[in-house]
Design an enzyme around this catalytic site. Structure first.
Site, short mmCIF file in Angstrom:
data_model
loop_
_atom_site.label_atom_id
_atom_site.label_comp_id
_atom_site.label_asym_id
_atom_site.label_seq_id
_atom_site.Cartn_x
_atom_site.Cartn_y
_atom_site.Cartn_z
N GLU A 153 10.56 24.77 -25.50
CA GLU A 153 11.19 23.58 -26.07
C GLU A 153 10.23 22.87 -27.03
O GLU A 153 9.88 21.71 -26.86
CB GLU A 153 11.69 22.64 -24.97
CG GLU A 153 12.83 23.26 -24.16
CD GLU A 153 13.50 22.29 -23.20
OE1 GLU A 153 14.69 22.45 -22.94
OE2 GLU A 153 12.82 21.37 -22.71
N GLU A 260 18.04 28.33 -21.51
CA GLU A 260 18.13 27.55 -20.27
C GLU A 260 19.51 26.90 -20.18
O GLU A 260 20.01 26.36 -21.17
CB GLU A 260 17.07 26.46 -20.22
CG GLU A 260 15.63 26.95 -20.23
CD GLU A 260 14.64 25.79 -20.14
OE1 GLU A 260 15.04 24.68 -19.72
OE2 GLU A 260 13.47 26.01 -20.50
#
Length: 454
Positions: A153, A260
């Site tokens: 991320e 995710e």
């Protein structure tokens, strides 16, 4: 010239995805759960969760690696152990480098403590040597990853502050540093490979990504797959996700992976650890926080990603992070096991999605036309569904550029009508000319031509 452009465009629309659809689970928490008393069951019989994931259609195990964590979990030794277990049942390995001693995400990209005081040149060398070492260790035990993710991320970069590129640091100097960090990381990975070895490099942001990936790729960083996270409580509806995938895929022409995701089977709790998700306001309107709601969400998510021209697959995050008497879990209501460790029905959605989601044999997408045609400025797109289905409608110009996307929705069977007012996604009127609309329902699609006169 018009003939060749149109033929090329229709050929592009007809392309099918050749990559294996990723049915993934992130099992980074498993070792810690098991060593703190976590047990897993199917129909009351104790099971190995990795084996049962494989049996239920999972083909990929995602594992994060931290540099020197305070506990002996998610370090290299732990990763080697879990990689061996995943490989032994036939799962592909998806390695997630955090380049940190702890969680790396959009709000925190903390350097490993061992690298804290290094100058930038030495930091780059350390990233390269560490990446090489990890991949070499995995390769030497015959668990070479199929996918390697560089940072987790990394919306604002990694290894802050050196690789921070947001706010006042959004400048050429900082982007140049981030470029060097990525180059050294990827070079470390690739230098551990022999000529016959192959793997794919992944870059990952939490959502969006056009700004980040555009800068990264324009600097010559060699990325094979773009990935995003999708948690409805933070990232919106399934339609928002579909638009995100379309935007990235159309701009960069690369496969898009949902690295995710998760959804709750309840809003209740089983321990004294506060759950990350616990309110009705955090879930989607069409999907309750029930076992059935979790099943339906995951089924529809996989369908959406698989039917998108750029969708590569999904990874369910921490399906095994159940709570135990010794180890609390803030994720316990989003796992794929209930509070007693019993496997939930949502796992069954992976069974038949390995290559593609198959439509029911009698499903039809019929009677497609628009009227009036030619038109100015409004036309009606008309079609029939023989059964309920998720439908996506996209309008392109003759060069294949997306002009207008309509919300991706689950529609009941019957005759349908959608109006297009000759405006693009920005609400601006488009010029006269030939346009092509594509209607996708289930795994069927058709394209038609229409003419706007002014």
């Amino acid at each position: 010239m018009f003939r060749y452009v149109l033929i090329g465009f229709l050929f592009l629309l007809s392309l099918t995805k050749s990559n294996q659809f990723v049915n993934g689970v992130d099992i980074s928490m498993l070792k810690q759960v098991e060593e703190n008393g976590g047990l897993f069951y199917e129909d009351g019989v104790q099971i190995d969760p990795i084996q049962i994931f494989k049996n239920k259609g999972i083909n990929t195990a995602r594992i994060k690696i931290w540099h020197a964590p305070s506990l002996n979990y998610n370090n290299l030794e732990s990763v080697l152990d879990i990689a061996n277990r995943a490989n032994s049942v036939g799962l592909d390995l998806f390695l997630d480098f955090h380049y940190s001693d702890t969680w790396a995400d959009p709000s925190s990209q903390e350097k490993p403590s061992a690298w804290e005081d290094l100058n930038f040149e030495t930091l780059c060398d350390s990233v390269e040597q560490y990446s090489h070492h990890v991949i070499t260790k995995l390769k030497n035990q015959n668990t070479l990853p199929k996918y390697v993710q560089i940072g987790n991320e990394t919306d604002c970069g990694l290894l802050w502050p050196d690789g921070y590129i947001c706010n006042e640091s959004d400048n050429d100097s900082q982007w140049s540093k981030l470029r060097e960090l990525f180059i050294h990381a990827i070079e470390g990975v690739n230098s551990a490979l022999d000529t016959q070895d192959t793997l794919e490099i992944i870059a990952h942001v939490s959502s969006g990504g056009n700004w980040f990936f555009s800068n990264l790729l324009e600097m010559g960083i060699d990325i094979d797959i773009l990935s995003i996270s999708y948690y409805p409580m933070w990232h919106g509806t399934l339609n928002d996700l579909n638009n995100n995938i379309d935007a990235l895929g159309n701009q960069f022409q690369k496969p898009i992976l949902i690295a995710e995701t998760a959804y709750p089977f309840t809003l209740q709790w089983n321990d004294n650890t506060n759950n990350i998700l616990g309110f009705e306001s955090q879930i989607l309107e069409d999907y309750e926080a029930t076992e059935e709601g979790q099943f339906l969400f995951l089924r529809d998510l996989i369908t959406l990603v698989n039917e998108n021209d750029y969708g590569l697959g999904i990874c369910y995050w921490a399906p095994d992070w159940i709570s135990t008497n010794q180890f609390g879990s803030p994720w316990e209501n989003q796992t794929l096991f209930d509070f007693d460790g019993e496997l939930l029905d949502a796992i069954s959605v992976f069974d038949n999605s390995n290559a593609e989601i198959k439509s029911v044999s009698n499903f039809r997408l019929n009677n497609i036309y628009n009227y009036p045609n030619p038109f100015n400025p409004i036309t009606n797109l008309r079609y029939d569904l023989s059964e309920d289905a998720f439908v996506r409608i996209t309008v392109f110009d003759i060069l294949g550029n997306i002009v207008r996307t309509f919300p991706y929705t689950n529609q009941y069977s019957g005759s349908k009508l959608v109006q297009w007012d000759a405006r693009n996604n920005q609400g601006e009127s488009v010029s006269a000319g030939v346009y092509i609309y594509k209607i996708q329902a289930g795994d069927l699609s058709q394209t038609k031509k229409m003419i706007l006169l002014k």
